[in-house]
Design an enzyme around this catalytic site. Sequence first.
Site, PDB file in Angstrom:
ATOM      1  N   GLU B 148       0.804  -1.225   0.000  1.00 41.53           N
ATOM      2  CA  GLU B 148       0.000   0.000   0.000  1.00 41.53           C
ATOM      3  C   GLU B 148       0.838   1.277   0.000  1.00 41.53           C
ATOM      4  O   GLU B 148       0.312   2.351   0.314  1.00 41.53           O
ATOM      5  CB  GLU B 148      -0.963   0.031   1.203  1.00 41.53           C
ATOM      6  CG  GLU B 148      -1.894  -1.169   1.255  1.00 41.53           C
ATOM      7  CD  GLU B 148      -2.940  -1.046   2.365  1.00 41.53           C
ATOM      8  OE1 GLU B 148      -3.651  -0.019   2.393  1.00 41.53           O
ATOM      9  OE2 GLU B 148      -3.042  -1.979   3.181  1.00 41.53           O
ATOM     10  N   TYR B 237      -4.505  -3.790  17.781  1.00 39.64           N
ATOM     11  CA  TYR B 237      -3.809  -3.181  18.915  1.00 39.64           C
ATOM     12  C   TYR B 237      -2.466  -2.571  18.515  1.00 39.64           C
ATOM     13  O   TYR B 237      -1.415  -2.947  19.025  1.00 39.64           O
ATOM     14  CB  TYR B 237      -3.687  -4.194  20.058  1.00 39.64           C
ATOM     15  CG  TYR B 237      -5.050  -4.475  20.667  1.00 39.64           C
ATOM     16  CD1 TYR B 237      -5.558  -3.664  21.678  1.00 39.64           C
ATOM     17  CD2 TYR B 237      -5.847  -5.498  20.184  1.00 39.64           C
ATOM     18  CE1 TYR B 237      -6.824  -3.875  22.198  1.00 39.64           C
ATOM     19  CE2 TYR B 237      -7.117  -5.721  20.702  1.00 39.64           C
ATOM     20  CZ  TYR B 237      -7.594  -4.909  21.711  1.00 39.64           C
ATOM     21  OH  TYR B 237      -8.841  -5.116  22.220  1.00 39.64           O
ATOM     22  N   HIS B 240      -3.796   3.825  16.265  1.00 35.68           N
ATOM     23  CA  HIS B 240      -4.189   4.473  15.012  1.00 35.68           C
ATOM     24  C   HIS B 240      -5.352   5.415  15.306  1.00 35.68           C
ATOM     25  O   HIS B 240      -6.085   5.234  16.270  1.00 35.68           O
ATOM     26  CB  HIS B 240      -4.575   3.438  13.963  1.00 35.68           C
ATOM     27  CG  HIS B 240      -5.667   2.498  14.386  1.00 35.68           C
ATOM     28  ND1 HIS B 240      -5.462   1.447  15.263  1.00 35.68           N
ATOM     29  CD2 HIS B 240      -6.980   2.458  14.086  1.00 35.68           C
ATOM     30  CE1 HIS B 240      -6.593   0.810  15.464  1.00 35.68           C
ATOM     31  NE2 HIS B 240      -7.541   1.402  14.770  1.00 35.68           N
TER      32      HIS B 240
END
Lengths: 300, 300
Positions: B148, B237, B240
């Site tokens: 990405e 976890y 973000h």
Amino acid sequence: NECKDTGEFLSESPVSGFEITRILRDSAREKNIFIHGKVKDQDAVVILEKTPIRQDTLTELLKSSELKLEMRNDVYSTYQLHAPAHLNQIKTTVVCPATEKHVKKYLRQEIFLVEESGEDYRSITLPYISKQSFSVQWVYNILEKKAEADRIICEDPDPDTGFVLLPDFKWDQKQNEDLYLIAIVHRRDIKSLRDLTSEHLPLLTNIRNKGEDTIQKRYSVPSSKLRVYLHYQPSYYHLHIHFTSLDYEAPGCGVERAHLLSDVIQNLQADSSYYHNRIMTFPLRTDDGLLLEFKDAGKL
Amino acid sequence: NECKDTGEFLSESPVSGFEITRILRDSAREKNIFIHGKVKDQDAVVILEKTPIRQDTLTELLKSSELKLEMRNDVYSTYQLHAPAHLNQIKTTVVCPATEKHVKKYLRQEIFLVEESGEDYRSITLPYISKQSFSVQWVYNILEKKAEADRIICEDPDPDTGFVLLPDFKWDQKQNEDLYLIAIVHRRDIKSLRDLTSEHLPLLTNIRNKGEDTIQKRYSVPSSKLRVYLHYQPSYYHLHIHFTSLDYEAPGCGVERAHLLSDVIQNLQADSSYYHNRIMTFPLRTDDGLLLEFKDAGKL
């Protein structure tokens, strides 16, 4: 793409000559759009909404569509799917001729987030709501049993820690999925969250406990299925608390406007002046007079 | 229908041979569906969601579609609109091979509110998430540019206060109404809100400032139109932060799960151990292993 539905296509589409004046409202989540424009010099509103994905046509949809790759990462990949038109319709509503009332009804006002410090509250918001003197007579009517007396689910008459609990107008009480009740306090000196201090902890815990008990007994909905919260800004300046079903995404339960009662209680236990001093964030619509006040004060 | 998008159609569609096992979930309101099935003997989950109606293609959509009349009454009439496929795409996500965990994640389940004290976190939640060792390899892939990389909108490489900002999977980036970006921190030692102390204030304010600036410059969406928040519990976890358009009622932006970044910053400024000690309220689904742990501990 061949059309397998019954019914004929219209030889002249009522929207092909539609001239768009402006977008009244749209929802990315619900995939709809409300458009104001003209059809042959007549005012019209056109509403488009994508249709839900039907389980009974899924197999055909997946078999007969074409795909373009967008992204691939590990086990995940995303695509643009191009479906045959008859499996992917858009529901269209036309209001023509449309009056000004129709247009206003569908017009969404833009929403902005405002940050209000304790000082802003005292210098901008408080003078504004005092000047407006929003009537809460309808609230007093309920508290005095002059209206809606038969709708009251439970009452604690204590002048300091008492309240009435009744169903919100939005709930038809036919099913618990969208359960929505309001607790209105008897005290008339608490406008909103901003006025709360540790002095009000007995009131808040009383509402929490008695409200949850009553809803458990009356509707068999346990507290673990309830979202209990206050709004800031509230829609009227007499303290009230919302009880909604956790399964129901009630309007106004978003993080930008709602404050869980359990968090409010904890924050006041830790700091009696928490809501007196804190910067509070909340949404305001363009047509809200308070937004103008914040703009005039150079705060937006 | 001619396709005006860039990119080629796949010669072999990854969903054309998809065999449906069952529907995990669907929403008539959001026009999406989550399907469990098999692709060439591998378990897979396919998610279809209709895309929001785009303002920039409206004129073309109205001009080039065909309509069938459904109903006419006074000034109101309704139609079925058949649109060219390239103006009416369906966003498709494929998870393949899908594990039992993926299937469970998408299966609709009953939801309960849980109250977790700081002690509960350390004695129930932390041991549970450590034992599960949920993989965040896909997050590390992004941080290390192994996946990405071309989707990253902005990066601050600082090991302490740095982060990458990229569009969430749920957003197709075609319109700002449902804008949804995620900031992922470079630090790998912060699991969630619970780990945050005043030590992390430079990180949080940096994300807030640079994230808002970047979104203003790139998408012309000002901070007064942005909801910026953390989830507790998060779905993974590794710390973000969510940036969503205020106009978009994003899933998970309800008061029972979301925490405004501006509130988090203020709470940590006032009390470094705020999130260490606080009772946190959050929803858990019936199939969430953590709910069982709370039940076993007699906390529900």
